[in-house]
Scaffold this motif. Structure first.
Motif, PDB file in Angstrom:
ATOM      1  N   ARG A 205       0.805  -1.218   0.000  1.00 29.96           N
ATOM      2  CA  ARG A 205       0.000   0.000   0.000  1.00 29.96           C
ATOM      3  C   ARG A 205       0.842   1.273   0.000  1.00 29.96           C
ATOM      4  NH1 ARG A 205      -2.868  -3.834   2.192  1.00 29.96           N
ATOM      5  NH2 ARG A 205      -0.868  -4.253   3.137  1.00 29.96           N
ATOM      6  N   THR A 206       1.799   1.347   0.912  1.00 28.82           N
ATOM      7  CA  THR A 206       2.557   2.585   1.048  1.00 28.82           C
ATOM      8  C   THR A 206       3.338   2.883  -0.230  1.00 28.82           C
ATOM      9  OG1 THR A 206       2.724   2.132   3.412  1.00 28.82           O
ATOM     10  CG2 THR A 206       4.195   3.801   2.544  1.00 28.82           C
TER      11      THR A 206
ATOM     12  N   ARG B 195      11.685   3.928   2.973  1.00 23.81           N
ATOM     13  CA  ARG B 195      11.229   2.945   3.974  1.00 23.81           C
ATOM     14  C   ARG B 195      12.416   2.065   4.334  1.00 23.81           C
ATOM     15  NH1 ARG B 195       6.104  -0.953   4.698  1.00 23.81           N
ATOM     16  NH2 ARG B 195       5.245   1.080   5.182  1.00 23.81           N
TER      17      ARG B 195
ATOM     18  N   HIS C   6       5.857   6.389  11.298  1.00 23.65           N
ATOM     19  CA  HIS C   6       5.239   6.203   9.980  1.00 23.65           C
ATOM     20  C   HIS C   6       4.317   7.414   9.782  1.00 23.65           C
ATOM     21  CE1 HIS C   6       3.861   4.414   6.424  1.00 23.65           C
ATOM     22  NE2 HIS C   6       3.507   3.225   6.838  1.00 23.65           N
TER      23      HIS C   6
ATOM     24  N   GLN D  99       1.409   7.616   7.216  1.00 20.41           N
ATOM     25  CA  GLN D  99       0.279   6.750   7.604  1.00 20.41           C
ATOM     26  C   GLN D  99      -0.568   7.471   8.657  1.00 20.41           C
ATOM     27  OE1 GLN D  99      -0.509   3.437   6.511  1.00 20.41           O
ATOM     28  NE2 GLN D  99      -2.381   3.702   7.706  1.00 20.41           N
TER      29      GLN D  99
ATOM     30  N   PRO E 221      -4.269  -0.257   9.335  1.00 19.94           N
ATOM     31  CA  PRO E 221      -3.337   0.243   8.308  1.00 19.94           C
ATOM     32  C   PRO E 221      -3.052  -0.778   7.207  1.00 19.94           C
ATOM     33  CG  PRO E 221      -2.142  -0.373  10.310  1.00 19.94           C
ATOM     34  CD  PRO E 221      -3.615  -0.499  10.614  1.00 19.94           C
ATOM     35  N   GLY E 222      -3.414  -2.049   7.461  1.00 20.29           N
ATOM     36  CA  GLY E 222      -3.095  -3.104   6.522  1.00 20.29           C
ATOM     37  C   GLY E 222      -1.624  -3.471   6.637  1.00 20.29           C
TER      38      GLY E 222
HETATM   39  C1  NCD Z   1       2.198  -0.830   8.371  1.00 17.01           C
HETATM   40  C2  NCD Z   1       3.699  -0.688   8.341  1.00 17.01           C
HETATM   41  O1  NCD Z   1       4.349  -1.130   7.406  1.00 17.01           O
HETATM   42  O2  NCD Z   1       4.188  -0.100   9.277  1.00 17.01           O
HETATM   43  N1  NCD Z   1       1.565  -0.991   7.154  1.00 17.01           N
HETATM   44  C3  NCD Z   1       1.426   0.054   6.283  1.00 17.01           C
HETATM   45  O3  NCD Z   1       2.291   0.874   6.100  1.00 17.01           O
HETATM   46  N2  NCD Z   1       0.248   0.153   5.644  1.00 17.01           N
HETATM   47  C4  NCD Z   1       1.691  -1.742   9.408  1.00 17.01           C
HETATM   48  C5  NCD Z   1       2.065  -3.191   9.346  1.00 17.01           C
HETATM   49  O4  NCD Z   1       2.977  -3.607   8.653  1.00 17.01           O
HETATM   50  O5  NCD Z   1       1.416  -3.948  10.077  1.00 17.01           O
END
Ligand code: NCD
Length: 326
Positions: free
Chosen positions: A67-68, A117, A147, A150, A275-276
């Motif tokens: 997603r990110t 990231r 994050h 997010q 957040p997925g």
């Molecule tokens: C999160 C992350 O990577 O920190 N996901 C995200 O960015 N959508 C949360 C996760 O990995 O559980």
């Protein structure tokens, strides 16, 4: 960690976006209002604005992301930037030299923005401290630390449903210990004036001194979820767990999983966020994840507008001649 004001210029404007900590309410409101105005771009026949035309954005992903990474890429493209995405397999530590070497090589390609990231906390700030001054660095998740984009898409989603932060009760449930999402969201909600932020988790999944973040701690969801407006569920981040912190996933679901019965404890119009990636049957029941109170996919959509806003604000501040940098 570090000087949280490093991301601001002398006039207090955002040059980088590394952490929510240390930001003022007006910074967050500017992002939220800009995201609101950019949200409509997706509904146009031509889903593009010229804001970053001629700029080059490089996504540097040293850690897995779906997603990110994709929403950052779409956000940059909708602002007409040229975008390059690098998925870089990484070792367990920031290797000072090799990270700097990667950086110098990409810098040599005349880029304007890095989206980073990394599994190591502090990696995005490290990069921001070493890049050329015209480059903006955005943190797309660093270790357990932060994050911030997010957090902005989360508060943006909350504001679209529940505009008065000063009246909100928010519960964050699950693996708070390993969650950069939870830390950044707690900071953002606090800055926006949320009076009641609750964390619900077994003690083994809570950071020591979590109360210092300004939250109330519950280990029992039956009490903690009562009357809340927003429920944020978190994934068990097993890749960050050093040892066994839990008896089993089944037991975790029994004690903390968000079922329809537990959701009924919250306000009738409560929203459910995540957040997925979601793990069905571990932290959330499918009937809740796919149910009418869930805004989980809305969060994904809103991530594009929030990231467009942060990209245009930071690069805009770099472009201003008075934007003298520290
Ligand atoms: C999160 C992350 O990577 O920190 N996901 C995200 O960015 N959508 C949360 C996760 O990995 O559980």
């Amino acid at each position: 960690m570090s000087n949280t004001h490093f991301q601001l210029d002398r006039q207090g404007r955002l040059l980088h976006f590394l952490t929510i900590e240390g930001l003022k309410r007006h910074h967050l409101i500017e992002i939220l209002d800009t995201a609101e105005s950019l949200r409509g771009v997706a509904e146009r026949r031509v889903k593009k604005l010229p804001t970053l035309h001629g700029k080059t954005v490089v996504n540097l992903f040293f850690e897995a992301s779906t997603r990110t990474r994709t929403t950052f890429e779409l956000a940059a493209k909708r602002l007409s930037a040229d975008v390059l995405t690098l998925n870089i397999a990484t070792s367990s530590a920031v290797k000072g030299e090799s990270l700097l070497d990667t950086l110098r090589n990409i810098e040599a390609m005349q880029c304007d923005m890095f989206v980073v990231r990394h599994e190591q906390s502090g990696a995005a700030e490290f990069i921001a401290r070493h890049v050329k001054p015209h480059i903006a660095v955005l943190n797309a998740g660093d270790g357990r630390h932060a994050h911030p984009t997010q957090a902005m898409l989360d508060v943006f989603t909350i504001r679209r449903h529940k505009p008065a932060f000063e009246a909100l009760q928010v519960a964050i449930v699950g693996d708070i210990l390993h969650s950069r999402v939870a830390r950044s969201l707690i900071h953002a909600l606090g800055i926006l004036g949320t009076p009641d932020i609750r964390v619900i988790a077994p003690r083994t999944l809570l950071p020591v001194d979590v109360e210092k973040l300004g939250v109330r701690v519950f280990d029992n969801p039956t009490i903690g979820l009562r009357g809340v407006d927003v429920i944020v569920m978190l994934r068990l981040q097993k890749e960050r767990m050093a040892g066994a912190l839990l008896p089993s996933e089944r037991e975790f679901f029994q004690c903390y999983g968000l079922t329809e019965e537990r959701l009924a404890l919250a306000k009738p119009d409560a929203i459910v966020m995540h957040p997925g990636p979601i793990n069905r049957g571990v932290e959330i029941d499918s009937r809740v994840a796919d149910g009418p109170r869930s805004v989980i996919l809305e969060q994904v959509t809103n991530g594009i507008a929030a990231r467009m806003a942060i990209m245009s604000i930071t690069l805009g501040n770099h472009a201003r001649p008075t934007g003298e940098q520290i």
